[in-house]
Design a protein around this motif. Structure first.
Motif, mmCIF file in Angstrom:
data_model
loop_
_atom_site.group_PDB
_atom_site.id
_atom_site.type_symbol
_atom_site.label_atom_id
_atom_site.label_comp_id
_atom_site.label_asym_id
_atom_site.label_seq_id
_atom_site.Cartn_x
_atom_site.Cartn_y
_atom_site.Cartn_z
ATOM 1 N N LEU A 153 14.219 -5.222 29.568
ATOM 2 C CA LEU A 153 14.439 -3.903 30.172
ATOM 3 C C LEU A 153 15.175 -2.972 29.213
ATOM 4 O O LEU A 153 14.857 -1.789 29.113
ATOM 5 C CB LEU A 153 15.221 -4.044 31.481
ATOM 6 C CG LEU A 153 14.468 -4.712 32.631
ATOM 7 C CD1 LEU A 153 15.436 -5.109 33.744
ATOM 8 C CD2 LEU A 153 13.377 -3.793 33.160
ATOM 9 N N LEU A 154 16.145 -3.510 28.496
ATOM 10 C CA LEU A 154 16.897 -2.691 27.545
ATOM 11 C C LEU A 154 16.068 -2.310 26.330
ATOM 12 O O LEU A 154 16.418 -1.391 25.604
ATOM 13 C CB LEU A 154 18.179 -3.416 27.107
ATOM 14 C CG LEU A 154 19.248 -3.546 28.188
ATOM 15 C CD1 LEU A 154 20.403 -4.410 27.684
ATOM 16 C CD2 LEU A 154 19.732 -2.175 28.633
ATOM 17 N N GLY A 155 14.964 -3.009 26.126
ATOM 18 C CA GLY A 155 14.062 -2.659 25.039
ATOM 19 C C GLY A 155 13.463 -1.275 25.217
ATOM 20 O O GLY A 155 13.010 -0.649 24.262
ATOM 21 N N ARG A 156 13.507 -0.767 26.431
ATOM 22 C CA ARG A 156 12.988 0.572 26.720
ATOM 23 C C ARG A 156 14.046 1.648 26.534
ATOM 24 O O ARG A 156 13.740 2.830 26.603
ATOM 25 C CB ARG A 156 12.470 0.621 28.154
ATOM 26 C CG ARG A 156 11.351 -0.365 28.399
ATOM 27 C CD ARG A 156 10.902 -0.338 29.836
ATOM 28 N NE ARG A 156 9.969 -1.423 30.080
ATOM 29 C CZ ARG A 156 9.815 -2.013 31.243
ATOM 30 N NH1 ARG A 156 10.531 -1.632 32.287
ATOM 31 N NH2 ARG A 156 8.955 -2.979 31.382
ATOM 32 N N GLY A 157 15.295 1.219 26.366
ATOM 33 C CA GLY A 157 16.378 2.175 26.173
ATOM 34 C C GLY A 157 17.616 1.785 26.953
ATOM 35 O O GLY A 157 17.607 0.858 27.759
#
Length: 93
Positions: free
Chosen positions: A19-23
């Motif tokens: 999820l954090l890979g998206r920001g």
């Protein structure tokens, strides 16, 4: 490196990283993707921070989490070397 592999061994923590890979996201935004208590989510965040896979910053009442891409790149490089890299023995291409 052991902390990193411990952190990555849990599917919830892998999903948080995904999820954090998206920001950058707040703890509240991340927790909406999981059916667990706030203390359980806090534990997962702590493990990820201890492994230096995520960074956090506080802004008022909100805590924002972001990927530590430098550490992730190092981990991926090591995994590639261990399992997926070209053989040093073989007569490559």
């Amino acid at each position: 490196m052991n902390e990193v592999f411990k952190a990555l061994s849990d599917p919830t923590r892998r999903r948080i990283l995904q999820l954090l890979g998206r920001g950058e996201l707040t703890a509240g935004e991340l927790s909406t993707h999981f059916d667990m208590s706030k203390p359980s989510m806090s534990h997962h965040f702590s493990v990820l921070k201890e492994a230096d896979l995520v960074s956090s910053r506080r802004e008022g009442q909100q805590i924002y989490y972001a990927l530590n891409t430098t550490v992730l790149q190092d981990v991926m490089s090591r995994i590639w070397d261990l399992f997926g890299g070209p053989s040093e023995k073989g007569g490559g291409t």
